[in-house]
Design an enzyme around this catalytic site. Structure first.
Site, PDB file in Angstrom:
ATOM      1  N   SER A  22     -20.753 -35.198 -41.306  1.00  0.00           N
ATOM      2  CA  SER A  22     -19.469 -35.159 -42.040  1.00  0.00           C
ATOM      3  C   SER A  22     -19.034 -36.580 -42.376  1.00  0.00           C
ATOM      4  CB  SER A  22     -18.407 -34.431 -41.211  1.00  0.00           C
ATOM      5  OG  SER A  22     -18.339 -34.954 -39.906  1.00  0.00           O
ATOM      6  N   GLU A  24     -15.670 -39.245 -43.681  1.00  0.00           N
ATOM      7  CA  GLU A  24     -14.239 -39.493 -43.895  1.00  0.00           C
ATOM      8  C   GLU A  24     -14.046 -40.359 -45.136  1.00  0.00           C
ATOM      9  OE1 GLU A  24     -11.305 -41.022 -40.740  1.00  0.00           O
ATOM     10  OE2 GLU A  24     -11.330 -42.637 -42.230  1.00  0.00           O
ATOM     11  N   THR A  55      -7.938 -39.148 -45.056  1.00  0.00           N
ATOM     12  CA  THR A  55      -6.881 -39.731 -44.216  1.00  0.00           C
ATOM     13  C   THR A  55      -5.499 -39.557 -44.856  1.00  0.00           C
ATOM     14  OG1 THR A  55      -7.043 -41.909 -45.216  1.00  0.00           O
ATOM     15  CG2 THR A  55      -8.464 -41.483 -43.318  1.00  0.00           C
ATOM     16  N   ALA A  58       0.458 -43.323 -42.743  1.00  0.00           N
ATOM     17  CA  ALA A  58       1.488 -43.144 -41.713  1.00  0.00           C
ATOM     18  C   ALA A  58       2.828 -42.790 -42.345  1.00  0.00           C
ATOM     19  CB  ALA A  58       1.599 -44.411 -40.893  1.00  0.00           C
ATOM     20  N   HIS A  84      -6.134 -34.998 -43.074  1.00  0.00           N
ATOM     21  CA  HIS A  84      -5.521 -35.527 -41.848  1.00  0.00           C
ATOM     22  C   HIS A  84      -4.021 -35.332 -42.041  1.00  0.00           C
ATOM     23  CE1 HIS A  84      -8.963 -38.630 -40.921  1.00  0.00           C
ATOM     24  NE2 HIS A  84      -9.431 -37.490 -41.404  1.00  0.00           N
ATOM     25  N   GLY A 115      -0.131 -40.164 -35.446  1.00  0.00           N
ATOM     26  CA  GLY A 115       0.200 -41.346 -36.249  1.00  0.00           C
ATOM     27  C   GLY A 115       0.711 -42.427 -35.310  1.00  0.00           C
ATOM     28  N   ASP A 116       1.127 -43.544 -35.879  1.00  0.00           N
ATOM     29  CA  ASP A 116       1.600 -44.663 -35.057  1.00  0.00           C
ATOM     30  C   ASP A 116       3.085 -44.890 -35.280  1.00  0.00           C
ATOM     31  OD1 ASP A 116      -0.757 -45.539 -33.679  1.00  0.00           O
ATOM     32  OD2 ASP A 116      -1.545 -46.059 -35.664  1.00  0.00           O
ATOM     33  N   ALA A 131       0.682 -35.599 -30.866  1.00  0.00           N
ATOM     34  CA  ALA A 131      -0.164 -34.732 -31.704  1.00  0.00           C
ATOM     35  C   ALA A 131      -0.233 -33.311 -31.150  1.00  0.00           C
ATOM     36  CB  ALA A 131      -1.569 -35.326 -31.785  1.00  0.00           C
ATOM     37  N   HIS A 155      -6.869 -44.475 -25.525  1.00  0.00           N
ATOM     38  CA  HIS A 155      -5.892 -44.788 -26.563  1.00  0.00           C
ATOM     39  C   HIS A 155      -5.059 -45.995 -26.108  1.00  0.00           C
ATOM     40  CE1 HIS A 155      -2.239 -44.467 -28.992  1.00  0.00           C
ATOM     41  NE2 HIS A 155      -3.088 -44.047 -29.906  1.00  0.00           N
ATOM     42  N   LYS A 171      -4.782 -31.564 -25.089  1.00  0.00           N
ATOM     43  CA  LYS A 171      -4.678 -31.480 -26.552  1.00  0.00           C
ATOM     44  C   LYS A 171      -5.888 -30.742 -27.127  1.00  0.00           C
ATOM     45  CE  LYS A 171      -5.388 -35.360 -28.941  1.00  0.00           C
ATOM     46  NZ  LYS A 171      -5.180 -36.651 -29.652  1.00  0.00           N
ATOM     47  N   GLN A 181     -12.369 -42.005 -32.484  1.00  0.00           N
ATOM     48  CA  GLN A 181     -12.229 -43.326 -33.081  1.00  0.00           C
ATOM     49  C   GLN A 181     -13.617 -43.971 -33.073  1.00  0.00           C
ATOM     50  OE1 GLN A 181     -11.203 -45.457 -35.195  1.00  0.00           O
ATOM     51  NE2 GLN A 181      -9.139 -44.965 -34.466  1.00  0.00           N
ATOM     52  N   PHE A 221      -9.153 -53.595 -37.263  1.00  0.00           N
ATOM     53  CA  PHE A 221      -8.925 -52.182 -36.889  1.00  0.00           C
ATOM     54  C   PHE A 221      -9.244 -51.985 -35.400  1.00  0.00           C
ATOM     55  CE2 PHE A 221     -10.548 -50.912 -41.395  1.00  0.00           C
ATOM     56  CZ  PHE A 221      -9.299 -51.113 -41.941  1.00  0.00           C
ATOM     57  N   HIS A 269     -19.916 -37.998 -37.475  1.00  0.00           N
ATOM     58  CA  HIS A 269     -18.857 -38.130 -38.486  1.00  0.00           C
ATOM     59  C   HIS A 269     -18.820 -39.597 -38.912  1.00  0.00           C
ATOM     60  CE1 HIS A 269     -15.135 -36.902 -40.480  1.00  0.00           C
ATOM     61  NE2 HIS A 269     -14.544 -37.988 -40.024  1.00  0.00           N
TER      62      HIS A 269
HETATM   63  P1  FAD Z   1      -1.608 -38.405 -29.389  1.00  0.00           P
HETATM   64  O1  FAD Z   1      -2.595 -37.391 -29.014  1.00  0.00           O
HETATM   65  O2  FAD Z   1      -0.178 -37.955 -29.477  1.00  0.00           O
HETATM   66  O3  FAD Z   1      -1.717 -39.587 -28.333  1.00  0.00           O
HETATM   67  C1  FAD Z   1      -0.966 -40.810 -28.491  1.00  0.00           C
HETATM   68  C2  FAD Z   1      -0.700 -41.394 -27.107  1.00  0.00           C
HETATM   69  O4  FAD Z   1       0.222 -40.558 -26.396  1.00  0.00           O
HETATM   70  C3  FAD Z   1      -1.940 -41.471 -26.230  1.00  0.00           C
HETATM   71  O5  FAD Z   1      -1.821 -42.635 -25.453  1.00  0.00           O
HETATM   72  C4  FAD Z   1      -1.852 -40.231 -25.359  1.00  0.00           C
HETATM   73  O6  FAD Z   1      -2.535 -40.367 -24.116  1.00  0.00           O
HETATM   74  C5  FAD Z   1      -0.340 -40.123 -25.168  1.00  0.00           C
HETATM   75  N1  FAD Z   1       0.128 -38.758 -24.947  1.00  0.00           N
HETATM   76  C6  FAD Z   1      -0.322 -37.637 -25.559  1.00  0.00           C
HETATM   77  N2  FAD Z   1       0.402 -36.575 -25.143  1.00  0.00           N
HETATM   78  C7  FAD Z   1       1.327 -37.043 -24.259  1.00  0.00           C
HETATM   79  C8  FAD Z   1       2.379 -36.451 -23.494  1.00  0.00           C
HETATM   80  N3  FAD Z   1       2.598 -35.141 -23.551  1.00  0.00           N
HETATM   81  N4  FAD Z   1       3.147 -37.250 -22.713  1.00  0.00           N
HETATM   82  C9  FAD Z   1       2.920 -38.594 -22.653  1.00  0.00           C
HETATM   83  N5  FAD Z   1       1.941 -39.225 -23.357  1.00  0.00           N
HETATM   84  C10 FAD Z   1       1.156 -38.454 -24.149  1.00  0.00           C
HETATM   85  N6  FAD Z   1      -3.659 -42.472 -38.354  1.00  0.00           N
HETATM   86  C11 FAD Z   1      -3.038 -42.301 -39.546  1.00  0.00           C
HETATM   87  O7  FAD Z   1      -1.915 -42.814 -39.731  1.00  0.00           O
HETATM   88  N7  FAD Z   1      -3.614 -41.562 -40.558  1.00  0.00           N
HETATM   89  C12 FAD Z   1      -4.829 -40.970 -40.419  1.00  0.00           C
HETATM   90  O8  FAD Z   1      -5.319 -40.306 -41.331  1.00  0.00           O
HETATM   91  C13 FAD Z   1      -5.522 -41.137 -39.182  1.00  0.00           C
HETATM   92  N8  FAD Z   1      -6.724 -40.566 -38.967  1.00  0.00           N
HETATM   93  C14 FAD Z   1      -7.343 -40.701 -37.759  1.00  0.00           C
HETATM   94  C15 FAD Z   1      -8.579 -40.062 -37.556  1.00  0.00           C
HETATM   95  C16 FAD Z   1      -9.241 -40.184 -36.335  1.00  0.00           C
HETATM   96  C17 FAD Z   1     -10.553 -39.472 -36.126  1.00  0.00           C
HETATM   97  C18 FAD Z   1      -8.674 -40.979 -35.297  1.00  0.00           C
HETATM   98  C19 FAD Z   1      -9.386 -41.143 -34.005  1.00  0.00           C
HETATM   99  C20 FAD Z   1      -7.450 -41.614 -35.485  1.00  0.00           C
HETATM  100  C21 FAD Z   1      -6.767 -41.475 -36.708  1.00  0.00           C
HETATM  101  N9  FAD Z   1      -5.520 -42.068 -36.940  1.00  0.00           N
HETATM  102  C22 FAD Z   1      -4.884 -41.902 -38.145  1.00  0.00           C
HETATM  103  C23 FAD Z   1      -4.882 -42.925 -35.920  1.00  0.00           C
HETATM  104  C24 FAD Z   1      -3.937 -42.148 -34.983  1.00  0.00           C
HETATM  105  O9  FAD Z   1      -2.902 -41.509 -35.692  1.00  0.00           O
HETATM  106  C25 FAD Z   1      -3.338 -43.165 -34.021  1.00  0.00           C
HETATM  107  O10 FAD Z   1      -4.365 -43.755 -33.275  1.00  0.00           O
HETATM  108  C26 FAD Z   1      -2.252 -42.692 -33.094  1.00  0.00           C
HETATM  109  O11 FAD Z   1      -1.785 -43.816 -32.353  1.00  0.00           O
HETATM  110  C27 FAD Z   1      -2.725 -41.683 -32.058  1.00  0.00           C
HETATM  111  O12 FAD Z   1      -2.852 -40.470 -32.599  1.00  0.00           O
HETATM  112  P2  FAD Z   1      -3.232 -39.203 -31.686  1.00  0.00           P
HETATM  113  O13 FAD Z   1      -3.243 -38.079 -32.624  1.00  0.00           O
HETATM  114  O14 FAD Z   1      -4.408 -39.461 -30.848  1.00  0.00           O
HETATM  115  O15 FAD Z   1      -1.924 -39.146 -30.727  1.00  0.00           O
END
Ligand code: FAD
Length: 288
Positions: A22, A24, A55, A58, A84, A115-116, A131, A155, A171, A181, A221, A269
Site C-alpha cells: 500500500s 501513502e 493524509t 492538522a 486519514h 493529530g497534534d 484517537a 509516541h 486503541k 510511523q 520529521f 506501507h
Molecule cells: P493517539 O492514539 O491519541 O495517541 C497520542 C498520545 O496520547 C500517545 O502518547 C498515546 O500513548 C496517548 N494516549 C492515547 N490514549 C490515551 C488516553 N486514553 N489517556 C492518556 N494518554 C493517551 N497527522 C496528521 O496531522 N495528518 C495525517 O494525515 C497523519 N497521518 C499519520 C499516519 C500515520 C500512519 C501515523 C503513524 C501518523 C500520522 N499522523 C498524521 C501523525 C499523528 O496524528 C500524530 O503523531 C499524533 O501526535 C498522534 O496521533 P495518534 O492517532 O497516534 O494519537
C-alpha cells in the site's frame, strides 16, 4: 506478494488475504503538484496495491483536498483509497458529517488519528483528545474498516513505553489494523509487535517505510515523530545527491523491507512522498 483474493472494499478483508502492498500520498498544494501526483498514482497503480491512503492536514487544513483526492482515486482505480482523519480541533458533528459524506461516495475505510496539538501552544479545541475516541465514533456510526497509527519507538507524548503500549493495544482493539510511523531498524517494529502480543493484541500492524530521498526533511520529521535516524546512513546520503543518493535510499529501504517480509509482516506501507521512482524500484527489487 499475492494479490488480495477478495476484491473487498474493506482494508481489513484485504489484510486478511495479504500480505499487502500500500502507498501513502498527500494532497497536492497546486495544479502542477496535482498533475504530477496523477502520474505517480497512475504508475504506482500498476503495482496493484491493496489500498492507498491520503493524509489530512492538522485541524482540517486539507479537508477538501483530502476528500477530493480520496474520492477521485476511488472512482478511477480498482483499489480503495483511505482518508486519514485527525480529530483534534473537530466537533463530533463535523466528524459525523465527514463520515456520512465519505460513505455517500463509496468510501469504506478511514485512518483514525488524533493529530497534534497546535504548534503555538494554544489549547486544543473540539470534542476529542485521543484517537481512540474517534475510533469509537467511527465504529458507532459506520461499518468502515478502521486503521490507527502506531509508533514502534513510542509516541513522543507518551510518558513511558509501557503506558504507550497499553494505550496502543486498547486503541487497536477497537480498530481493525494499524500502520506505523516510519522507522529504520526492523527490531523496533518487531519489539513493538511482541509487546502488543504480550498485552493480548493481535491486530495486524503494517510497517510504514520511508525511502530517504530527502535526508534533511526526513530528519526533521523523525525528530517530531520520535524516530531515531541511523547516522551512518545519513552520512552517506548527505555526501551525495541525485541518482546516487536515490540508489542508497532504495538499497537501505529494500534491505529493511526484506528483513520485515522475512519476519512475516502483514504487508508493507510506503510513504511515497508523492514520488514514483524510489517506491517503484524498491518494489521491483523485492519482486512485489
Ligand atoms: P493517539 O492514539 O491519541 O495517541 C497520542 C498520545 O496520547 C500517545 O502518547 C498515546 O500513548 C496517548 N494516549 C492515547 N490514549 C490515551 C488516553 N486514553 N489517556 C492518556 N494518554 C493517551 N497527522 C496528521 O496531522 N495528518 C495525517 O494525515 C497523519 N497521518 C499519520 C499516519 C500515520 C500512519 C501515523 C503513524 C501518523 C500520522 N499522523 C498524521 C501523525 C499523528 O496524528 C500524530 O503523531 C499524533 O501526535 C498522534 O496521533 P495518534 O492517532 O497516534 O494519537
Amino acid at each position: 506478494m499475492p494479490k488480495p483474493a477478495a476484491a473487498s472494499p474493506f482494508i481489513a478483508d484485504r489484510l486478511a488475504a495479504g500480505p499487502t502492498l500500500s502507498f501513502e500520498f498527500f494532497p497536492p498544494a497546486d495544479d502542477v503538484a496535482a498533475r504530477s501526483l496523477e502520474k505517480t498514482v497512475h504508475r504506482l497503480a500498476e503495482l496493484d496495491p491493496a489500498f492507498v491512503s491520503v493524509t489530512y492536514g492538522a485541524g482540517g487544513s486539507t479537508r477538501d483536498n483530502t476528500r477530493d483526492l480520496v474520492i477521485d482515486v476511488s472512482r478511477h482505480q480498482s483499489f480503495p483509497a483511505m482518508p486519514h482523519l485527525t480529530c483534534m480541533g473537530h466537533s463530533r458533528t463535523e466528524v459525523v458529517e465527514m463520515l456520512d459524506d465519505y460513505a455517500a461516495h463509496g468510501i469504506h475505510n478511514v485512518l483514525a488519528l488524533a493529530g497534534d496539538p497546535p504548534a503555538d501552544g494554544s489549547p486544543v479545541t473540539g470534542d476529542f483528545a485521543y484517537a481512540s475516541e474517534l475510533v469509537e465514533l467511527v465504529r458507532e456510526h459506520t461499518n468502515f474498516s478502521i486503521g490507527v497509527a502506531a509508533f514502534p519507538e513510542n509516541h513522543p507524548r507518551s510518558p513511558d513505553r509501557q503506558t504507550d503500549r497499553r494505550h496502543l493495544a486498547a486503541k487497536l482493539e477497537g480498530a481493525d489494523f494499524g500502520i506505523t510511523q516510519f522507522f529504520f531498524h526492523a527490531d523496533d517494529y518487531l519489539r513493538m509487535i511482541d509487546e502488543l502480543t504480550q498485552l493480548g493484541c493481535d491486530r495486524p500492524v503494517l510497517p510504514g517505510i520511508i525511502p530517504v530521498v530527502n535526508p534533511t526533511s526526513i530528519r526533521r520529521f523523525a525528530v517530531m515523530n520520535g524516530a531515531a535516524v541511523p547516522e551512518e546512513l545519513w552520512t552517506r546520503l548527505e555526501a551525495t545527491d541525485g541518482d546516487e543518493r536515490l540508489a542508497i535510499a532504495v538499497d537501505a529501504a529494500t534491505a529493511l523491507c526484506a528483513e520485515l517480509l522475512e519476519a512475516g509482516v502483514p504487508g508493507i506501507h510506503f510513504y511515497t512522498l508523492n514520488r514514483t521512482a524510489a517506491t517503484a524500484q524498491i518494489c521491483a527489487n523485492l519482486g512485489l
